[in-house]
Design an enzyme around this catalytic site. Sequence first.
Site, PDB file in Angstrom:
ATOM      1  CD  GLU A   1      12.806   3.289   8.930  1.00  0.00           C
ATOM      2  OE1 GLU A   1      12.442   4.625   9.176  1.00  0.00           O
ATOM      3  OE2 GLU A   1      13.193   3.789   7.100  1.00  0.00           O
TER       4      GLU A   1
ATOM      5  N   GLY B   1       7.069   4.480   8.530  1.00  0.00           N
ATOM      6  CA  GLY B   1       6.084   6.463   8.258  1.00  0.00           C
ATOM      7  C   GLY B   1       6.495   6.668   9.863  1.00  0.00           C
ATOM      8  CB  SER B   2       3.910   8.849  12.107  1.00  0.00           C
ATOM      9  OG  SER B   2       2.953   8.266  12.015  1.00  0.00           O
ATOM     10  CB  THR B   3       6.794   6.934  16.198  1.00  0.00           C
ATOM     11  OG1 THR B   3       7.697   7.118  15.759  1.00  0.00           O
ATOM     12  CG2 THR B   3       6.641   6.632  17.869  1.00  0.00           C
ATOM     13  CD  GLU B   4      -0.489  10.102  15.787  1.00  0.00           C
ATOM     14  OE1 GLU B   4       0.710  10.735  14.725  1.00  0.00           O
ATOM     15  OE2 GLU B   4      -1.640  10.018  15.937  1.00  0.00           O
TER      16      GLU B   4
ATOM     17  N   GLY C   1       3.083   3.778  13.732  1.00  0.00           N
ATOM     18  CA  GLY C   1       3.343   2.205  13.757  1.00  0.00           C
ATOM     19  C   GLY C   1       2.661   1.735  15.629  1.00  0.00           C
TER      20      GLY C   1
ATOM     21  CE  LYS D   1      -1.538   2.577   3.057  1.00  0.00           C
ATOM     22  NZ  LYS D   1      -2.183   4.254   1.783  1.00  0.00           N
TER      23      LYS D   1
ATOM     24  CD  GLU E   1       9.965  11.642  12.472  1.00  0.00           C
ATOM     25  OE1 GLU E   1       8.268  11.050  12.406  1.00  0.00           O
ATOM     26  OE2 GLU E   1      10.514  11.324  11.127  1.00  0.00           O
TER      27      GLU E   1
ATOM     28  CB  CYS F   1      12.614   8.518   8.295  1.00  0.00           C
ATOM     29  SG  CYS F   1      13.307   6.947   7.634  1.00  0.00           S
TER      30      CYS F   1
HETATM   31  P1  NAP Z   1       1.696   7.791   8.526  1.00  0.00           P
HETATM   32  O1  NAP Z   1       0.425   8.090   8.545  1.00  0.00           O
HETATM   33  O2  NAP Z   1       3.002   6.830   9.410  1.00  0.00           O
HETATM   34  O3  NAP Z   1       1.606   7.557   6.854  1.00  0.00           O
HETATM   35  C1  NAP Z   1       2.973   5.975   6.505  1.00  0.00           C
HETATM   36  C2  NAP Z   1       1.652   4.926   5.692  1.00  0.00           C
HETATM   37  O4  NAP Z   1       0.619   4.285   6.408  1.00  0.00           O
HETATM   38  C3  NAP Z   1       1.075   5.743   4.806  1.00  0.00           C
HETATM   39  O5  NAP Z   1       0.763   4.541   3.760  1.00  0.00           O
HETATM   40  C4  NAP Z   1      -0.599   6.137   4.811  1.00  0.00           C
HETATM   41  O6  NAP Z   1      -1.396   5.734   4.200  1.00  0.00           O
HETATM   42  C5  NAP Z   1      -0.923   4.656   5.975  1.00  0.00           C
HETATM   43  N1  NAP Z   1      -1.452   4.928   7.336  1.00  0.00           N
HETATM   44  C6  NAP Z   1      -1.825   5.819   8.619  1.00  0.00           C
HETATM   45  N2  NAP Z   1      -2.775   5.604   9.148  1.00  0.00           N
HETATM   46  C7  NAP Z   1      -2.486   4.542   8.959  1.00  0.00           C
HETATM   47  C8  NAP Z   1      -3.084   2.927   9.959  1.00  0.00           C
HETATM   48  N3  NAP Z   1      -3.831   3.915  10.567  1.00  0.00           N
HETATM   49  N4  NAP Z   1      -3.625   2.062   9.337  1.00  0.00           N
HETATM   50  C9  NAP Z   1      -2.738   1.647   8.624  1.00  0.00           C
HETATM   51  N5  NAP Z   1      -1.407   2.537   7.798  1.00  0.00           N
HETATM   52  C10 NAP Z   1      -2.190   3.522   8.224  1.00  0.00           C
HETATM   53  O7  NAP Z   1       2.346   9.389   8.049  1.00  0.00           O
HETATM   54  P2  NAP Z   1       2.109  10.954   7.611  1.00  0.00           P
HETATM   55  O8  NAP Z   1       0.974  11.136   7.952  1.00  0.00           O
HETATM   56  O9  NAP Z   1       2.142  10.922   6.299  1.00  0.00           O
HETATM   57  O10 NAP Z   1       2.789  11.693   7.991  1.00  0.00           O
HETATM   58  C11 NAP Z   1       2.493  12.326   9.461  1.00  0.00           C
HETATM   59  C12 NAP Z   1       4.327  12.394  10.212  1.00  0.00           C
HETATM   60  O11 NAP Z   1       4.996  10.498  10.144  1.00  0.00           O
HETATM   61  C13 NAP Z   1       4.977  13.231   9.705  1.00  0.00           C
HETATM   62  O12 NAP Z   1       5.278  14.787   9.633  1.00  0.00           O
HETATM   63  C14 NAP Z   1       6.471  12.798   9.513  1.00  0.00           C
HETATM   64  O13 NAP Z   1       6.801  12.734  10.920  1.00  0.00           O
HETATM   65  C15 NAP Z   1       5.897  11.461  10.338  1.00  0.00           C
HETATM   66  N6  NAP Z   1       6.569  10.095   8.867  1.00  0.00           N
HETATM   67  C16 NAP Z   1       7.563   9.500   9.077  1.00  0.00           C
HETATM   68  C17 NAP Z   1       7.936   9.089   7.713  1.00  0.00           C
HETATM   69  C18 NAP Z   1       9.344   8.214   7.611  1.00  0.00           C
HETATM   70  O14 NAP Z   1       9.902   7.659   7.287  1.00  0.00           O
HETATM   71  N7  NAP Z   1       9.803   7.056   9.103  1.00  0.00           N
HETATM   72  C19 NAP Z   1       7.670   8.883   6.944  1.00  0.00           C
HETATM   73  C20 NAP Z   1       6.783   9.880   6.190  1.00  0.00           C
HETATM   74  C21 NAP Z   1       6.189  10.405   7.703  1.00  0.00           C
HETATM   75  P3  NAP Z   1      -2.010   7.230   3.770  1.00  0.00           P
HETATM   76  O15 NAP Z   1      -0.797   7.979   2.991  1.00  0.00           O
HETATM   77  O16 NAP Z   1      -3.379   6.841   3.008  1.00  0.00           O
HETATM   78  O17 NAP Z   1      -2.543   7.853   5.278  1.00  0.00           O
END
Ligand code: NAP
Length: 501
Positions: A274, A252-255, A257, A199, A405, A308
């Site tokens: 990660e 993605g985000s720790t939250e 995760g 995804k 972050e 990240c």
């Molecule tokens: P995110 O919500 O953690 O998104 C990462 C992935 O997880 C996306 O494919 C997202 O889908 C999916 N996702 C979101 N909510 C989910 C859930 N409840 N269950 C399963 N999958 C889910 O990150 P973001 O909202 O795009 O960014 C927010 C913050 O996360 C950033 O500002 C940054 O601090 C952090 N981040 C960290 C990394 C990293 O490489 N470590 C990468 C991106 C973001 P959708 O895109 O459709 O929501």
Amino acid sequence: MAALPKVEVAAAGAKQSAVINFLKESPKNLLIGGKFVAAKSGKVFESINPANEEVLALVAEGDAADIDEAVKAARGAFEQGRWPSMRPAERARYLFKVADLIEAHSEELAELETLDNGKPIWESRVVDVPFAAETFRYYAGWVTKIYGETNPSDPSMFNFTLHEPVGVCGQIIPWNFPLLMASWKLAPALACGNTVILKPAEQTPLTALRLGELILEAGLPDGVVNVIPGFGPTAGGAIAAHPGIDKVAFTGSTEVGKEILKASAGNLKRISLELGGKSPNIIFPDTDMKRAVGSAMMGVFMTQGQVCCAGTRIFVEQGIYEQFAEALSQGAQKMTLGNPLDPKTKMGPVVSREQYDRVMGYVKIGKDEGAKVAAGGEAAGGKGYFIKPTVFTGVCNEMRIAREEIFGPVAATIPFKDEDDAVLQGNDTTYGLAAAVWTRDVSRAVRVARRLKAGTVWVNTYGVLDPISPFGGYKQSGFGRELGRYALELYTQVKSVFVAL
Ligand code: NAP
Ligand code: MG
């Protein structure tokens, strides 16, 4: 049905006709069982070019019902298909072919990535696309080298181990390196004989879908790779909770995760995470200052700081703090902001309106906390989500801009007294993804590298990654290691076989 995108306007400046043709086939459908199909709900969503806020493409919006179909396809391909049991040398050839196809389409993929994500074209050309091809090639090499052991058991027994694939893997990836993250996830999973449901992030689904086409062109059996764009809580949530999925890999985000970890408990999926970071980049005075400044800039501003492992907390020894902060700020002010398709552009827009608001929110928080803006500190204005590269001085490690972050082009520079102070402050974070130390003193470099609690430590450089070397987090930056031979552990399980003699 939403109006068809005006591709020529949204993708203005794109030179590759293949990109225009790809975008014009609208909507972009889900890849399930070797075919591109509409979402069962019939819904679509828009993928936006963050440089001009125009709609690039309509994309089928996968949800739980489509994930169900993809799980059936992936399960069929795993249980009845040839993929897990074919000769390793043959499976390797498919992955080499995917690498070759990525290379053959490199300029097209680079343009598509830059249009969808906003990152400067030089980055897509030099980093994202070649590293994606290299990752497939690296893991293609491993397919024929996944060994078990023979064990010195009782002489009346012959005991050996098999390293077998885990099964159906769900992989959820972010928007900062869309093609590269897809490759980091797919290549090791496929090398080990698994089947996959990928995804991509809703902001950047396009290169993963194009990669799906290339994977079909490479001839991988139907259902081995399924690509389901959609939203996090629906499509992503369905992957995390699905009883038919054996393993989930998430970046993605720790939250989120933490949510995934909870949702995966139902059938005790194997999980690798990660997550985020707030990585310290520590500068001692006995270093090549020019290189340290240039590298710190790249470390914090590359991909608009949406990385990240970005070096967002720059710790500088107090004696050189003013001088270093000044040089960094001047460098930031000189970065060319603009159309990411222009090869001269060093900084493009952040990925989305939401991310723009979030980053600008943190810029305000930094000012309110009393940090001083030494460069940037404002949006660039006009169309697109452009934010000027921002350097804060007078930051202390307790401020929110040093703890949370931000995921945008915002550097926090913090003075330190001595080696102990640098290590203590550097480690004073809930994250532990990466860190760097700059010094010509070899003993100090190694001492500090040992003491820093991070999955990757760089000495006199920043941000170097290589498919041969493991990448992943300490603390709340996650667990499991991607890349290198360590990723094979994520995608295999060990079976012990006793044969009575
Ligand atoms: P995110 O919500 O953690 O998104 C990462 C992935 O997880 C996306 O494919 C997202 O889908 C999916 N996702 C979101 N909510 C989910 C859930 N409840 N269950 C399963 N999958 C889910 O990150 P973001 O909202 O795009 O960014 C927010 C913050 O996360 C950033 O500002 C940054 O601090 C952090 N981040 C960290 C990394 C990293 O490489 N470590 C990468 C991106 C973001 P959708 O895109 O459709 O929501
Ligand atoms: Mg987009």
